[in-house]
Design an enzyme around this catalytic site. Sequence first.
Site, PDB file in Angstrom:
ATOM      1  N   GLY A 100       0.542  -1.240   0.665  1.00 32.19           N
ATOM      2  CA  GLY A 100       0.095   0.408   0.179  1.00 32.19           C
ATOM      3  C   GLY A 100       1.086   1.431   0.433  1.00 32.19           C
ATOM      4  O   GLY A 100       1.546   1.449  -0.860  1.00 32.19           O
ATOM      5  N   SER A 101       0.466   2.490   0.587  1.00 32.24           N
ATOM      6  CA  SER A 101       0.996   3.562   0.319  1.00 32.24           C
ATOM      7  C   SER A 101       2.175   3.851   0.850  1.00 32.24           C
ATOM      8  O   SER A 101       2.174   3.067   2.143  1.00 32.24           O
ATOM      9  CB  SER A 101       0.098   4.860   0.880  1.00 32.24           C
ATOM     10  OG  SER A 101       0.377   6.508   0.853  1.00 32.24           O
ATOM     11  N   THR A 102       3.211   4.401   0.814  1.00 35.00           N
ATOM     12  CA  THR A 102       4.102   4.633   1.699  1.00 35.00           C
ATOM     13  C   THR A 102       3.618   5.555   3.105  1.00 35.00           C
ATOM     14  O   THR A 102       4.978   6.299   3.889  1.00 35.00           O
ATOM     15  CB  THR A 102       5.109   6.005   0.383  1.00 35.00           C
ATOM     16  OG1 THR A 102       4.947   6.688   0.254  1.00 35.00           O
ATOM     17  CG2 THR A 102       5.325   4.475  -0.413  1.00 35.00           C
ATOM     18  N   VAL A 103       2.309   6.667   2.649  1.00 36.86           N
ATOM     19  CA  VAL A 103       2.049   6.898   4.287  1.00 36.86           C
ATOM     20  C   VAL A 103       1.895   6.332   5.350  1.00 36.86           C
ATOM     21  O   VAL A 103       1.663   6.357   6.414  1.00 36.86           O
ATOM     22  CB  VAL A 103       1.443   7.668   4.241  1.00 36.86           C
ATOM     23  CG1 VAL A 103       0.194   8.667   4.997  1.00 36.86           C
ATOM     24  CG2 VAL A 103       0.970   9.113   2.678  1.00 36.86           C
ATOM     25  N   GLY A 104       2.123   4.784   4.562  1.00 33.19           N
ATOM     26  CA  GLY A 104       1.935   3.513   5.802  1.00 33.19           C
ATOM     27  C   GLY A 104       3.158   3.953   6.950  1.00 33.19           C
ATOM     28  O   GLY A 104       2.719   3.813   8.201  1.00 33.19           O
TER      29      GLY A 104
END
Lengths: 134, 382
Positions: free
Chosen positions: A61-65
């Site tokens: 998923g997203s790198t904001v993870g």
Amino acid sequence: MKVKGRTISKGIASGPALMTSQPISFLGGIDPPTGQIVEHGHELEGISIKDKVLIFPHGKGSTVGSYVMYQLKKNGVAPCAIINLRCEAIIAIGAIISDIPAVDQLERNPFEIIHDGDVVLVNGIEGYIEVDIG
Amino acid sequence: MHLTKEEEAIYNGEFGATKQKAMEILVALGDIYGAESLIEIESAQISGVSYKTIGDAGLEWISSLDDRVKVPAILNPAGMDREKWSEMGVSEEFAAKQKEILKVYERLGVSLECTCTPYYLNPPAFGAHLAWAESSAVAYANSVLGARTNREAGPSALAAALIGKTPCYGLHLDENRAPEVLVRVDIELHDADYGALGYAVGKIVGDKVPLFRLPLSPSKDELKALGAALGASGAVALYHVKDVTPESGNFDVPTECISVDSEDIKKAYGGNTPDLVALGCPHCSGAELSKIADLLEGKKARTELWICTSRRVREQNKEAVTRIEQCGAKVICDTCMVVSPATEKFKRVMVNSGKALQYLPSMCGVDAMLANTEDCIKTACD
């Protein structure tokens, strides 16, 4: 039993194992206030990762993870340590900025030697884990 | 990974907690991707700026850092125009958080130019090593300019900026810059067709390096559109165009080959009447602002019309900007239609960008439709 691995994030912690063979997305997959897995259809849906040694193949998923892992830590609901089969950038960065010890590429498959609830020690400084078996 | 004495000292915390964290990130990434050492970078471009994307989680982490960047570093678009946010319909609550994020980056020594086109401000030289995060800027730097950067995440670009180095793997190395798949295009393309091409090919090639064989030579702006779409529908960070891009002749032509026909391009177009027409994804160049001003000549925008660009390009092209604004369009800086919450109040957005076409539905909950620049202006002024 002591099993060598690779250091991803420094630190030492121990706790009960929480295992899943499915990848985890921290953004959208885990609720930051509670630490519960909320990804619809995930095999750990509804279970809290708080203070667990979270064992999963790798992130997705997203790198904001990575930032969500930091938020979980601030909220006191982060896993105490992480073991991956093969860590990637999202989990590595997230563990490092959140001071969560993490190792990957153990010399033995963690899914074969660890069971849910086993107390596991993760040493992210020297790069090994220790688990009582039998 | 091999570390110098100084790098080792940073890793062990002798230069403070922030540098230590940054070095830990770089070392972990270097180990994961098989880098042998760190290399010096000329600049960094940091994503994770809009409050809409990083939220409180990201704000909390960057706020915990206490140091200054070692190389010139610039930001990706924020969630709003720093001056005209209220006019865009951004809430005060969002604006307060966004300003807080920008303040933290300023304290860290990062330039507050918020743009996905940093190469218009300080173009890197051929062969320069960078740590850039914005996918379209990464594609442009690697492909059109021949600079070298991997697709960084927000924290890894920031870590590289704080240390002034990045782990040497991936596209920093010659052997990973060779094309892996040939893309044959036998039809002549113009304007938004390049976004449509990237949109179609990105889905097929994923993160491979494509080599395009095109009947016409695309302009720099068309290459920008192609790379942006390739990086959005796929994960392409480097592409070559035969006889056009600087490294296209350095390698063997790959045996794997795909063909793109006019149907593949047409498929990307079409849709219903928009309630927002938004151009400038990636941010407009001076040439694009002039073209838009010319197309708007003598017309009046009846549908909301946004032209997104960087503040610096806006200031360097005041004449075109005035002509655009006289026609009722808004020239918006520091942000774009994808990362601003202001887009969410619309239903159908018309764009000339394959990248915006890919991201608008998932990031803003709106329908997106592709049209060429001329049709976008015509539709907005109908």
